[in-house]
Design an enzyme around this catalytic site. Structure first.
Site, PDB file in Angstrom:
ATOM      1  N   ARG A  31       0.784  -1.218   0.000  1.00 54.47           N
ATOM      2  CA  ARG A  31       0.000   0.000   0.000  1.00 54.47           C
ATOM      3  C   ARG A  31       0.824   1.281   0.000  1.00 54.47           C
ATOM      4  O   ARG A  31       0.679   2.109  -0.870  1.00 54.47           O
ATOM      5  CB  ARG A  31      -0.940   0.014   1.224  1.00 54.47           C
ATOM      6  CG  ARG A  31      -1.906   1.190   1.222  1.00 54.47           C
ATOM      7  CD  ARG A  31      -2.784   1.216   2.450  1.00 54.47           C
ATOM      8  NE  ARG A  31      -3.571  -0.013   2.582  1.00 54.47           N
ATOM      9  CZ  ARG A  31      -4.382  -0.250   3.606  1.00 54.47           C
ATOM     10  NH1 ARG A  31      -4.498   0.654   4.569  1.00 54.47           N
ATOM     11  NH2 ARG A  31      -5.067  -1.366   3.676  1.00 54.47           N
ATOM     12  N   HIS A  77      -8.259  -3.603  -7.329  1.00 51.35           N
ATOM     13  CA  HIS A  77      -8.037  -2.833  -6.101  1.00 51.35           C
ATOM     14  C   HIS A  77      -9.312  -2.773  -5.269  1.00 51.35           C
ATOM     15  O   HIS A  77     -10.072  -1.801  -5.356  1.00 51.35           O
ATOM     16  CB  HIS A  77      -7.559  -1.423  -6.469  1.00 51.35           C
ATOM     17  CG  HIS A  77      -6.891  -0.693  -5.337  1.00 51.35           C
ATOM     18  ND1 HIS A  77      -5.629  -1.006  -4.902  1.00 51.35           N
ATOM     19  CD2 HIS A  77      -7.300   0.325  -4.555  1.00 51.35           C
ATOM     20  CE1 HIS A  77      -5.282  -0.199  -3.909  1.00 51.35           C
ATOM     21  NE2 HIS A  77      -6.289   0.621  -3.675  1.00 51.35           N
ATOM     22  N   TYR A 121     -18.296  13.260 -13.482  1.00 51.00           N
ATOM     23  CA  TYR A 121     -18.220  14.430 -14.357  1.00 51.00           C
ATOM     24  C   TYR A 121     -16.910  14.491 -15.149  1.00 51.00           C
ATOM     25  O   TYR A 121     -16.849  15.124 -16.192  1.00 51.00           O
ATOM     26  CB  TYR A 121     -18.354  15.721 -13.540  1.00 51.00           C
ATOM     27  CG  TYR A 121     -19.666  15.857 -12.816  1.00 51.00           C
ATOM     28  CD1 TYR A 121     -20.864  15.886 -13.522  1.00 51.00           C
ATOM     29  CD2 TYR A 121     -19.714  15.954 -11.433  1.00 51.00           C
ATOM     30  CE1 TYR A 121     -22.074  16.005 -12.856  1.00 51.00           C
ATOM     31  CE2 TYR A 121     -20.909  16.071 -10.762  1.00 51.00           C
ATOM     32  CZ  TYR A 121     -22.093  16.096 -11.475  1.00 51.00           C
ATOM     33  OH  TYR A 121     -23.289  16.215 -10.827  1.00 51.00           O
TER      34      TYR A 121
END
Length: 845
Positions: A31, A77, A121
């Site tokens: 990570r 993921h 968006y």
């Protein structure tokens, strides 16, 4: 407990330890830390690979970010969608990554800290540079592993052509460790990589001369080079980054500071708010307004200054108190073969080159395997074309394709793969032209196979391929440095902006300080009334005056025994009639402390100078202390302790000496003592000193201390609070041991008032006297005749008010005696008009 179940007793301490270690390693490896080979954390690697799988090449259309995030979440993921989206957003921000890897369309945030638009968006695709990181991934160049649900495979590392760890840097907090790597210029990094390939034994110093320093996406200036060298040599270092600024002058003469680049990772909007808060809290002085005039053409923060503000002084305070100057703590920890390791510059390049070599070997082997497979098929096709009639006859005679393959294998000793290719061959390949093409392709393949085998057999050839590919990337994507480097803090020299003019520094009783050009003060005869020297509030008056030149360094000593530093040009300039600037805005002095003495030095970085000169200090209770100037040669923002002051005492005087001077101390009761400086041994900064003079009573106190270098030419001048002064020969004061009561230095009466100061003077000196009401007079010492030690003296200044008293006395050197009518405002001041003695004689009201 149900049937078949049983309880296993375990040690909870061991279980927690084991579970925490597992968790820690998961965070470290999977990570928070980047891989040294491609400079990627797993989430970034998965985002780029997921986009590649979606076909989002740089020359293809954009796809919604939500589609990309869904692909990465669903396949690789299994964490929060925001973690994936924000990782992708950061790779698209040109102020976050030196070389962005994602091409974003829509609102991806701003340098002001604005959040990006929601993923539904915005749209994105890979950047061209990211394609260089993914190139050849389908050629078995890297290892793949199963994803979280073992359904598909994902790469463990990318076969990158760019040293991404150095180029884009990385940051992350793991368990028990963290990484913070700055970005670097692509051109410089590739040059350094090539230099390492050509000489594996290259020294880090040689690599540093190529890479130079980190190169931040927001530009700025790296201030000081030691931190950079530490980071490159050890993997750890502190790099100071300053904003880039210009000083512009408006038509009305006012100056303004224009910030065009800010340090890396600084939020512009928060920076402006912080500066405004500092101004409102009175921690920053001299700023009247601040505006953000940034637009699509670039950043522009305009800081308007007050009329009397000095731009460089304000800028230095901005660097000190705001994020216009920040530090980047380099901590080059990355995963090397799955283990976290602290890496220097050479080790990072070595790991990258090793990775590229592995990629080239695996790619070459893959291409060789593919070429040999194709050559094998072509060999069969060529055999078939040479015996086409018989081949057709065998195929037509067979009942099934499998029977045809078997018959071909038996007849022509072909392999199964070759037989399949012949059976599946199209009729057009039977033409003469196609048969020629087969032979030509086969010949080319054999050449390629020979070349690939040569690559696998020759390390030097593989390294040349790595270099050529690096040079190709450099030519495509290389650009110039954005971050400037100031190799030494001395290179940023504000002295260049100021002429080395002579100044008079004045400090009022309430702590207002200014510098005024010496030319503003007139020369008068003894006994004159004087001219208005400064405008102060009724309860304030000028307490100290001191001559210095603009490039001098001033050492300030306070009554509590602390020492501070300030360049003369950093002191605000004011006219003779202005009150100056509060000293608390220039020095970090405690509210209940007060500056008592000043020393002027030219260079604190001259080893011989600071080791051959001393500072002699005297206190009101008659204590004297001697220390090396070297002890006070390293300026600190919050000052240093210069002397340990005992209860009910305070520092009064500080003088710069060469170790061979005569010391004279005078008390308010009119007595003075003379002893040689050698009687005071040299001690460290924190020492308290020894007794210099024994005072006549509890209420008596020392008013001044002087150091006389030339007994023949220097006289002793004492001044009383009612304006009387007396000049005597130094020889009139006999040499005694330190600690005595001394001898009478002036006849003290009600008419003269008590003693307030003692000076060492020559005929070349002028005296500058300022009384409590602010009246100033400048008169020549040569007008005063030498008298006996115990006389009353003569009147130096007529006090216009009965309650008025002398507040401050200082001396300046005048080689030419100027008549009052000859010296006008702004007249040229003779060279060396300021006393060559480097320290003050302060007065004690």
């Amino acid at each position: 407990m149900t049937e078949g179940e049983k309880i296993i007793r375990i040690n909870i301490e061991e279980e927690m330890k084991s579970a925490y270690i597992d968790y820690s390693m998961s965070v470290i490896v999977s990570r928070a830390l980047p891989d040294v080979r491609d400079g990627m954390k797993p989430v970034h690697r998965r985002v780029l690979y997921g986009m590649s799988e979606l076909g989002l090449a740089a020359n293809k259309g954009y796809k919604k970010s939500a589609r990309i995030v869904g692909e990465v979440l669903g396949k690789f993921h299994p964490h929060g969608d925001s973690s994936v989206y924000f990782a992708m957003v950061r790779m698209a921000q040109e102020w976050s990554l030196r070389y962005p890897l994602v091409d974003g369309q829509g609102n991806f945030g701003s340098v002001d800290g604005d959040s990006p638009a929601a993923m539904r968006y915005t749209e994105a695709r890979l950047n061209k540079l990211a394609e260089e990181m993914l190139i050849d991934i389908d050629k078995n160049t890297v290892d793949f592993q199963l994803n979280f649900d073992d359904t598909i495979k994902e790469p463990t590392v990318l076969p990158t052509r760019i040293p991404n760890l150095l180029v884009n840097g990385a940051s992350g907090i793991a368990v028990g460790m963290a990484t913070n790597m700055p970005p670097h210029n692509l051109k410089d990094t590739i040059d350094a990589t090539i230099a390492y390939i050509e000489n594996n034994d290259i020294e880090i110093e040689d690599l540093i001369s190529i890479v130079k320093a980190p190169d931040f996406p927001t530009g700025g200036t790296i201030y000081g080079y030691q931190g950079v060298k530490d980071a490159f040599n050890t993997g750890k270092g502190r790099i100071v980054i300053r904003a880039k600024s210009d000083i512009e002058t408006e038509s009305n003469g006012r100056e303004k500071i224009v910030i065009t680049e800010i340090p890396y990772m600084v939020n512009k909007a928060e920076l402006i708010i912080k500066i405004a808060d500092l101004v409102n809290e009175k921690k920053l002085d001299g700023i009247s307004n601040i505006n953000d005039e940034s637009d699509r053409n670039g950043m522009r923060i305009v800081i308007d200054l007050k009329r009397d503000a000095i731009a460089n002084v304000v800028l230095n305070h901005l660097f000190k108190y705001s994020a216009l100057q920040t530090s980047f703590g380099v901590n080059n920890i990355a995963l090397v073969k799955g283990r976290p390791q602290l890496l220097n510059l050479k080790q990072m390049l070595e790991c990258f080159v090793e990775h590229r070599h592995d990629v080239v070997v695996r790619r070459t082997q893959y291409e060789l395997d593919q070429a040999e497979k194709r050559a094998h098929i072509l060999e069969g096709l060529i055999i078939a074309s040479d015996n086409i009639d018989e081949v057709i006859k065998i195929i037509r005679a067979a009942q099934t394709p499998d029977e045809a393959r078997e018959n071909l294998i038996n007849r022509f000793e072909l392999t199964d793969i070759q037989a399949r290719a012949i059976v599946e061959m199209r009729l057009r390949q039977l033409t003469g032209l196609e048969q020629d093409k087969l032979r030509a392709e086969y010949d080319e393949l054999m050449k390629e196979i020979a070349h690939l085998k040569e690559i696998l057999a020759n390390v030097e050839l593989r390294m040349n391929i790595i270099k050529d590919e690096l040079i190709e990337v450099q030519a495509k994507y290389g650009d110039d440095r954005r971050t400037d480097i100031v190799y030494s803090s001395e290179e940023f020299n504000p002295e260049d902006f100021y002429a080395d003019d002579e100044m008079i520094i004045t400090i009022s009783h309430l702590g207002y300080m200014k510098r005024t050009p010496l030319a503003e003060f007139k020369t008068q005869h003894r006994g004159g009334v004087g001219s208005k020297g400064s405008t102060t509030r009724e309860e304030d008056f000028i307490e100290y005056i001191y001559p210095a030149s603009m490039h001098n360094t001033m050492l300030f000593f306070t009554k509590k025994g602390k020492c501070f530093w300030l360049k003369v040009y950093e002191i605000p300039e004011g006219t003779k009639n202005s009150k100056g600037r509060a000293i608390q805005n220039l020095l970090n002095i405690d509210p209940d402390d007060q500056v008592k003495a000043f020393i002027r030095v030219k260079k604190l970085n001259d080893e011989d100078y600071v080791n051959e000169n001393y500072i002699i200090m005297g206190t009101k209770k008659g204590i004297v202390k001697k220390s090396l100037l070297k002890d006070y040669s390293r300026p600190r923002v919050n000052g240093v302790n210069a002397i340990t002051i005992k209860e009910n005492d305070e520092l009064l005087q500080a003088r710069l000496t060469n170790g061979q001077t005569e010391i004279l101390m005078a008390s308010r009761s009119g007595r003075a003592i003379r002893f040689n400086e050698s009687q005071v041994r040299c001690i460290g900064r924190t020492g308290a000193g020894v007794r210099g003079i024994t005072l006549a009573s509890e209420h008596d106190e020392v008013v001044g201390m002087i150091s006389v270098k030339d007994i023949e030419s220097e006289d002793v001048l004492v001044v009383s609070e009612k304006g009387f002064g007396k000049r005597s020969k130094t020889e009139d004061y006999r040499v005694t041991n330190r600690g005595g009561k001394g001898v009478k230095t002036m006849k003290i009466t009600d008419k003269t008032g008590e003693l307030i100061t003692i000076k060492n003077v020559t005929d070349d000196n002028d005296l500058m006297i300022i009384n409590r009401s602010g009246i100033a007079i400048r008169l020549s010492v040569s007008d005063m005749r030498v008298t006996g030690r115990a006389t009353q003296g003569v009147r130096l200044i007529n006090l216009s008010k009965k309650q008025d008293e002398i507040a401050s006395v200082a001396k300046v050197t005048s080689e030419v005696e100027l008549e009052e009518e000859q010296l006008t405002e702004g007249a040229e001041i003779p060279e060396n008009d300021v006393d060559t003695d480097n320290s003050t004689e302060t007065t004690n009201e």
